[in-house]
Motif scaffolding. Structure first.
Motif, PDB file in Angstrom:
ATOM      1  N   ARG A 185       5.066  14.161 -14.503  1.00  0.00           N
ATOM      2  CA  ARG A 185       5.331  12.924 -13.903  1.00  0.00           C
ATOM      3  C   ARG A 185       4.297  12.674 -12.668  1.00  0.00           C
ATOM      4  O   ARG A 185       3.410  13.504 -12.273  1.00  0.00           O
ATOM      5  N   ILE A 186       4.348  11.286 -12.454  1.00  0.00           N
ATOM      6  CA  ILE A 186       3.509  10.565 -11.349  1.00  0.00           C
ATOM      7  C   ILE A 186       4.317  10.127 -10.618  1.00  0.00           C
ATOM      8  O   ILE A 186       5.242   9.477 -10.852  1.00  0.00           O
ATOM      9  N   VAL A 187       4.223  10.443  -9.122  1.00  0.00           N
ATOM     10  CA  VAL A 187       5.130  10.009  -8.018  1.00  0.00           C
ATOM     11  C   VAL A 187       4.280   8.706  -7.185  1.00  0.00           C
ATOM     12  O   VAL A 187       3.168   9.137  -6.920  1.00  0.00           O
ATOM     13  N   VAL A 188       4.880   7.780  -6.878  1.00  0.00           N
ATOM     14  CA  VAL A 188       4.344   6.643  -6.098  1.00  0.00           C
ATOM     15  C   VAL A 188       5.170   6.353  -5.240  1.00  0.00           C
ATOM     16  O   VAL A 188       6.365   5.803  -5.209  1.00  0.00           O
ATOM     17  N   GLU A 189       4.551   6.078  -3.970  1.00  0.00           N
ATOM     18  CA  GLU A 189       5.442   5.924  -2.667  1.00  0.00           C
ATOM     19  C   GLU A 189       4.759   4.378  -2.216  1.00  0.00           C
ATOM     20  O   GLU A 189       3.475   4.309  -2.064  1.00  0.00           O
ATOM     21  N   ALA A 190       5.540   3.332  -2.054  1.00  0.00           N
ATOM     22  CA  ALA A 190       5.081   2.099  -1.592  1.00  0.00           C
ATOM     23  C   ALA A 190       5.635   1.342  -0.693  1.00  0.00           C
ATOM     24  O   ALA A 190       6.996   1.262  -0.466  1.00  0.00           O
ATOM     25  N   ALA A 191       4.939   0.543   0.259  1.00  0.00           N
ATOM     26  CA  ALA A 191       5.740  -0.345   1.306  1.00  0.00           C
ATOM     27  C   ALA A 191       4.673  -1.652   1.514  1.00  0.00           C
ATOM     28  O   ALA A 191       3.621  -1.526   1.297  1.00  0.00           O
ATOM     29  N   ARG A 192       5.249  -2.438   1.927  1.00  0.00           N
ATOM     30  CA  ARG A 192       4.564  -3.823   2.294  1.00  0.00           C
ATOM     31  C   ARG A 192       3.690  -3.540   3.490  1.00  0.00           C
ATOM     32  O   ARG A 192       3.970  -2.739   4.381  1.00  0.00           O
ATOM     33  N   GLY A 193       2.449  -4.043   3.548  1.00  0.00           N
ATOM     34  CA  GLY A 193       1.674  -3.666   4.645  1.00  0.00           C
ATOM     35  C   GLY A 193       0.339  -2.815   4.310  1.00  0.00           C
ATOM     36  O   GLY A 193       0.247  -2.268   3.167  1.00  0.00           O
ATOM     37  N   VAL A 194      -0.045  -2.018   5.466  1.00  0.00           N
ATOM     38  CA  VAL A 194      -1.155  -1.235   5.373  1.00  0.00           C
ATOM     39  C   VAL A 194      -0.360   0.465   4.935  1.00  0.00           C
ATOM     40  O   VAL A 194       0.586   0.614   5.485  1.00  0.00           O
ATOM     41  N   GLY A 195      -1.167   1.187   4.402  1.00  0.00           N
ATOM     42  CA  GLY A 195      -0.619   2.354   3.891  1.00  0.00           C
ATOM     43  C   GLY A 195      -0.328   3.465   4.882  1.00  0.00           C
ATOM     44  O   GLY A 195       0.212   4.242   4.664  1.00  0.00           O
ATOM     45  N   GLU A 196      -0.992   3.134   6.071  1.00  0.00           N
ATOM     46  CA  GLU A 196      -0.920   4.122   7.202  1.00  0.00           C
ATOM     47  C   GLU A 196       0.643   4.196   7.568  1.00  0.00           C
ATOM     48  O   GLU A 196       1.274   5.240   8.010  1.00  0.00           O
ATOM     49  N   TYR A 197       1.379   3.058   7.534  1.00  0.00           N
ATOM     50  CA  TYR A 197       2.720   3.058   7.765  1.00  0.00           C
ATOM     51  C   TYR A 197       3.631   4.009   6.838  1.00  0.00           C
ATOM     52  O   TYR A 197       4.354   4.743   7.351  1.00  0.00           O
ATOM     53  N   VAL A 198       3.316   4.153   5.641  1.00  0.00           N
ATOM     54  CA  VAL A 198       3.880   5.245   4.797  1.00  0.00           C
ATOM     55  C   VAL A 198       3.128   6.513   5.168  1.00  0.00           C
ATOM     56  O   VAL A 198       4.080   7.599   5.286  1.00  0.00           O
ATOM     57  N   VAL A 199       1.893   6.837   5.292  1.00  0.00           N
ATOM     58  CA  VAL A 199       1.603   8.280   5.551  1.00  0.00           C
ATOM     59  C   VAL A 199       2.084   8.708   6.843  1.00  0.00           C
ATOM     60  O   VAL A 199       2.491   9.914   6.829  1.00  0.00           O
ATOM     61  N   SER A 200       2.103   7.894   7.961  1.00  0.00           N
ATOM     62  CA  SER A 200       2.505   8.321   9.028  1.00  0.00           C
ATOM     63  C   SER A 200       4.171   8.321   9.234  1.00  0.00           C
ATOM     64  O   SER A 200       4.572   8.994  10.284  1.00  0.00           O
ATOM     65  N   GLY A 201       5.067   7.766   8.003  1.00  0.00           N
ATOM     66  CA  GLY A 201       6.344   7.927   8.149  1.00  0.00           C
ATOM     67  C   GLY A 201       7.120   6.942   9.035  1.00  0.00           C
ATOM     68  O   GLY A 201       8.235   6.885   9.365  1.00  0.00           O
ATOM     69  N   ALA A 227       0.989  -0.988  -0.088  1.00  0.00           N
ATOM     70  CA  ALA A 227       0.014   0.102   0.001  1.00  0.00           C
ATOM     71  C   ALA A 227       0.953   0.977   0.012  1.00  0.00           C
ATOM     72  O   ALA A 227       2.150   1.142   0.181  1.00  0.00           O
ATOM     73  N   GLY A 228       0.253   2.426  -0.152  1.00  0.00           N
ATOM     74  CA  GLY A 228       0.962   3.433  -0.332  1.00  0.00           C
ATOM     75  C   GLY A 228       0.209   4.826  -0.656  1.00  0.00           C
ATOM     76  O   GLY A 228      -0.913   4.699  -0.733  1.00  0.00           O
ATOM     77  N   VAL A 229       1.046   5.701  -1.206  1.00  0.00           N
ATOM     78  CA  VAL A 229       0.310   7.146  -1.708  1.00  0.00           C
ATOM     79  C   VAL A 229       0.776   7.355  -3.159  1.00  0.00           C
ATOM     80  O   VAL A 229       1.921   6.895  -3.482  1.00  0.00           O
ATOM     81  N   MET A 230       0.173   8.126  -3.978  1.00  0.00           N
ATOM     82  CA  MET A 230       0.433   8.412  -5.297  1.00  0.00           C
ATOM     83  C   MET A 230      -0.069   9.687  -5.458  1.00  0.00           C
ATOM     84  O   MET A 230      -0.945  10.393  -5.147  1.00  0.00           O
ATOM     85  N   PHE A 231       0.806  10.490  -6.286  1.00  0.00           N
ATOM     86  CA  PHE A 231       0.758  12.038  -6.783  1.00  0.00           C
ATOM     87  C   PHE A 231       0.308  11.925  -8.190  1.00  0.00           C
ATOM     88  O   PHE A 231       1.545  11.685  -8.520  1.00  0.00           O
ATOM     89  N   THR A 232      -0.431  12.490  -8.783  1.00  0.00           N
ATOM     90  CA  THR A 232      -0.566  12.569 -10.003  1.00  0.00           C
ATOM     91  C   THR A 232       0.276  13.581 -10.659  1.00  0.00           C
ATOM     92  O   THR A 232       0.107  13.928 -11.929  1.00  0.00           O
ATOM     93  N   VAL A 233       1.181  14.529  -9.853  1.00  0.00           N
ATOM     94  CA  VAL A 233       1.991  15.381 -10.187  1.00  0.00           C
ATOM     95  C   VAL A 233       3.081  15.299  -9.359  1.00  0.00           C
ATOM     96  O   VAL A 233       3.162  14.616  -8.508  1.00  0.00           O
ATOM     97  N   ASP A 234       4.484  15.388  -9.797  1.00  0.00           N
ATOM     98  CA  ASP A 234       5.527  15.652  -8.677  1.00  0.00           C
ATOM     99  C   ASP A 234       5.318  16.705  -7.980  1.00  0.00           C
ATOM    100  O   ASP A 234       5.651  17.883  -8.279  1.00  0.00           O
ATOM    101  N   PRO A 235       4.811  16.513  -6.617  1.00  0.00           N
ATOM    102  CA  PRO A 235       4.798  17.689  -5.633  1.00  0.00           C
ATOM    103  C   PRO A 235       6.091  18.362  -5.402  1.00  0.00           C
ATOM    104  O   PRO A 235       5.859  19.610  -4.991  1.00  0.00           O
ATOM    105  N   VAL A 236       7.119  17.721  -5.301  1.00  0.00           N
ATOM    106  CA  VAL A 236       8.286  18.332  -4.828  1.00  0.00           C
ATOM    107  C   VAL A 236       8.941  19.291  -6.150  1.00  0.00           C
ATOM    108  O   VAL A 236       9.412  20.401  -6.015  1.00  0.00           O
TER     109      VAL A 236
END
Length: 275
Positions: free
Chosen positions: A188-204, A173-182
């Protein structure tokens, strides 16, 4: 005059109204009704809170910055248990749910309330759901949330909804931005992904893989922590659905997503506010 509903399923047209369902609830209803893969759920509307709470006492506490008093008023507020039970019983049996705050002033183009209120995952019973609804209401009156509202919104705004949604047993799970926010690149599209639930990515809590794609979903750059979390075809599927959501919403989106053993689900979509 038709009665204002206290509980609405994602499939109900009225659930798309931000004033009733909050930003999160309205977004999930809109995605559901546009045929996107969204786990089923319902919203306890802002009206339910407004009708249940002693608004006069609550606003009185807020006016004199009595945070403890405000929270005491909210803690005594009872959700509409019968209506919540009826909606909860419609969800697939034997699955846990997520209970998620959904502020009605949330996520406009000039302010993002992301992370201001609470989300509770893997909630197992109706009694726990009812308790977590009150906890979500309480989170709207935390010091941090009130400080943010005072500076970005209106301290007298007590409109808040709560989303109850079937949990995805996420493998990744993770997050996706349909533009490069940085880099502010709209190609560009940016995707952040990790194993398990997405809250782990969102909360850092975990360091995610970081993928940059073009608008055709082709990988341009990857920063991978270990084994790649996502395959090329999964990245292409994410890009396709992400751009579809951006088109439906009329602007770049910040999207939460998850894959379980059955496929891809969209868990939230809100405007990118950093451009």
């Amino acid at each position: 005059m038709p009665e204002t509903p206290l509980v609405l399923a994602f499939t109900d047209e009225r659930c798309r109204e931000v004033a009733l369902s909050g930003g999160k609830g309205a977004s999930l209803a809109s995605m559901t009704q546009n045929g996107l893969p969204v786990p089923p759920g319902f919203v306890i509307t802002s009206t339910a809170f407004a009708e249940a709470v002693d608004a006069e006492r609550l606003l009185g506490c807020l006016e004199v910055r009595d945070l403890e008093g405000a929270r005491a008023v909210v803690a005594q507020t009872v959700p509409p248990a019968g209506l919540i039970k009826a909606a909860y019983d419609e969800l697939p049996r034997g699955t846990s749910v997520a209970v998620r705050s959904s502020a009605c002033a949330e996520d406009g183009n000039d302010a993002s309330y992301a992370g201001q209120q609470e989300t509770y995952l893997f909630v197992e019973t109706l009694d726990d759901v009812l308790a977590k609804v009150v906890d979500c209401w309480l989170s709207f009156f935390s010091e941090r949330a009130l400080f943010y509202r005072e500076h970005k919104g209106d301290l007298r705004d007590i409109s808040m909804a709560v989303v109850v949604q079937q949990m995805v047993d996420a493998e990744k799970a993770g997050v996706m931005f349909t533009v490069d926010p940085v880099n502010h690149r709209r190609d560009r599209i940016v995707v952040e992904a990790a194993r398990g639930v997405g809250e782990y990515v969102v909360s850092g809590e975990v360091t995610p893989d970081y993928y940059t794609l073009d608008r055709q979903g082709t990988l341009k750059k990857a920063r991978v922590v270990d084994e790649p979390v996502l395959s090329a075809s999964e990245l292409a599927d994410l890009a396709r659905l992400g751009l579809h959501l951006a088109e439906l919403n009329g602007g770049p989106q910040d999207i939460e997503w998850a894959y379980d053993s059955t496929g891809l689900y969209m868990l939230q979509s809100r405007p990118v506010t950093t451009l």
